[in-house]
Design a protein around this motif. Sequence first.
Motif, mmCIF file in Angstrom:
data_model
loop_
_atom_site.group_PDB
_atom_site.id
_atom_site.type_symbol
_atom_site.label_atom_id
_atom_site.label_comp_id
_atom_site.label_asym_id
_atom_site.label_seq_id
_atom_site.Cartn_x
_atom_site.Cartn_y
_atom_site.Cartn_z
ATOM 1 N N UNK A 132 -2.724 4.063 -3.902
ATOM 2 C CA UNK A 132 -2.331 3.789 -5.283
ATOM 3 C C UNK A 132 -1.140 4.674 -5.662
ATOM 4 N N UNK A 133 -1.231 5.967 -5.294
ATOM 5 C CA UNK A 133 -0.136 6.898 -5.579
ATOM 6 C C UNK A 133 1.151 6.431 -4.929
ATOM 7 N N UNK A 134 1.059 6.033 -3.642
ATOM 8 C CA UNK A 134 2.245 5.539 -2.937
ATOM 9 C C UNK A 134 2.827 4.325 -3.648
ATOM 10 N N UNK A 135 1.914 3.434 -4.030
ATOM 11 C CA UNK A 135 2.339 2.193 -4.675
ATOM 12 C C UNK A 135 3.114 2.493 -5.960
ATOM 13 N N UNK B 25 3.489 2.604 3.078
ATOM 14 C CA UNK B 25 2.106 2.502 2.625
ATOM 15 C C UNK B 25 1.974 1.665 1.366
ATOM 16 N N UNK B 26 1.260 2.198 0.386
ATOM 17 C CA UNK B 26 1.024 1.455 -0.849
ATOM 18 C C UNK B 26 -0.180 0.549 -0.696
ATOM 19 N N UNK B 27 -0.542 -0.103 -1.803
ATOM 20 C CA UNK B 27 -1.731 -0.954 -1.772
ATOM 21 C C UNK B 27 -1.541 -2.160 -0.860
ATOM 22 N N UNK B 28 -0.290 -2.496 -0.566
ATOM 23 C CA UNK B 28 -0.021 -3.607 0.344
ATOM 24 C C UNK B 28 -0.603 -3.388 1.727
ATOM 25 N N UNK B 29 -0.793 -2.114 2.117
ATOM 26 C CA UNK B 29 -1.390 -1.808 3.434
ATOM 27 C C UNK B 29 -2.714 -2.553 3.612
ATOM 28 N N UNK B 30 -3.541 -2.548 2.545
ATOM 29 C CA UNK B 30 -4.842 -3.217 2.657
ATOM 30 C C UNK B 30 -4.649 -4.702 2.919
ATOM 31 N N UNK B 31 -3.671 -5.283 2.222
ATOM 32 C CA UNK B 31 -3.388 -6.710 2.393
ATOM 33 C C UNK B 31 -2.893 -7.000 3.801
ATOM 34 N N UNK B 32 -1.831 -6.278 4.194
ATOM 35 C CA UNK B 32 -1.171 -6.568 5.468
ATOM 36 C C UNK B 32 -2.099 -6.242 6.646
#
Lengths: 239, 328
Positions: free
Chosen positions: A27-30, A170-177
């Motif tokens: 979340x912080x990265x995002x 990183x960011x929340x996209x990591x979970x998606x990708x």
Amino acid sequence: MNLLEQVAAWFADPAHWAGPEGVPARLGEHLYYSALTLGLAAAVAVPLGLYVGHTGRGRVAAIAAAGALRALPTLGLLTLFVILLGIGLMPPVYALVILTIPPLLAGTYAGIAAVDRQLVDAARGLGMTEWQILTKVELPNALPVLLGGIRAAVLQVIATVAVVAYINLGGLGRFLIDGLAVRDPVRLVAGAILIAVLALAVDGLLALVQRFALPPGLKTSRSGRDREAIEAGPLAPAG
Amino acid sequence: MKNAVLHRSRLQAAGRRTLALPAALAAATSLALALAGCGANSNPLEDTSSQPAAGGTAQAPLVVGSSGSTESQTIAEIYAGALRSAGFEVETKPGIGSREVYVKAVEEGSVDIIPDYSGNLLLHLDGNATAASAPDVLAALPAALPEGLKVLEAAPAESKDAMVVTKATAEKYQLSSIEDMAKVCGELTIGANPEFREREYGLPGLEAKYNCVPKDFEPINDYGGPATLKALLTDQIQVADIYTTTPSIEDNDLVVLEDPKNLFIAQQVLPLVKADAVSQDAAAVLDKVSAELRTEDLVDLNRQVSGDEKRSPADAAADWLEAEGFGA
């Protein structure tokens, strides 16, 4: 267990909330990527939008350029920057900046352009300098539209920043990708929910900011009490 | 060939006029006879004509499918071209999709032949398979295949993940295999698709089989494509996961590290076929193609199709067939 229950279990698992790959860190990265992108895009788009809106110069070019930029495919641009500049923080951010400039530029320009020209002429007639006209007349009057444009841009950035996980960030996209890469629908849905919730939360926050940042004279409120409050405002010091 | 066409039109006419089973069967059998007899490369003894497996379902042209990748499409065109010049009637069905989809398509009979890779096919059929070396994978495949499907001879060509380094890195650390790499693993950053972090063939396998834990891992989601290459050439990553058939390996003088402990399961190119739709003659043609198809050929074909030339898979395949003596 159906998917929703699995997703709920995913959120309940403390392991997903700790460490450099946990939700808070992502979340912080995002938010960091989003803020960086918005800051850089605003540094270009807002002054440009103010200039074009105030002077009317380069209006056609600005609109055409903004439209053309909007048509760029996000992932393609991201890949292009990485191929040109290599992996790292900035290449993906540059790509996002380019994609964030159009809504900011359009919002700023449209805000200034929508200000009543008679108002501007009156200000000029009062002997205000161009800078005073811009900052004291046009900008305050443009705020509702301008803030709307910024809100739209922020929303877009928070949703789009997920793509930087496509290439090494990183960011929340990591979970998606990653969820997509290892065919883990639970992680994928969890990531999508996190991004959606973040976007809604930030948008809600901005709605509040928008409400309080507007000069009282511009508030178009429907409730009588609000209007009374606004009207009472200037009188208060006298009383 | 003329003969087969003649029989074919008769069959279609028969099918249109009447649904009577005996007539259709008779037509089908005569077509099968014609198909078996008209190929220039067919067995001179014509022993297939007496085989019931070649009859019955062989009335339609052979359908050669391919997955979404251009490599699969090119190999499919090679299969199709070789079969055509051997006198078979062939239809191609490119871009069917993922393995889940096309294995089902072969089972159902909407596709008769499709190129596949030995390791990935085995893992798709049996998620718990432990075979990893090329012969082990081929040995395990027949038992794992569902009823009605079979694989033909595998080509020496392999299209699989590989740990790739630049020549400079290879010289600096004296690397020729992943075993060498393991000794300096702590100094190296690996770039690969995100799933590499979690999949058995990725970081977990590197640690388990080679005791190699890299300094860092960069997920780059382009399957060893241009972004990965850029990161490798600029030394942002020192090791990349790039497919063995990628032209960029040769073009940039990259070094593919040997994999003596089979971290990456063997991925030989082979035709997955519907057993009762592909006659012995057709299988013999495909076996001959497989015998000639090497990894270097795939690199070259990929360069023509995916590189700057952007040739069609069919054109590239036709040239290869001609060069290898499969021309009509």
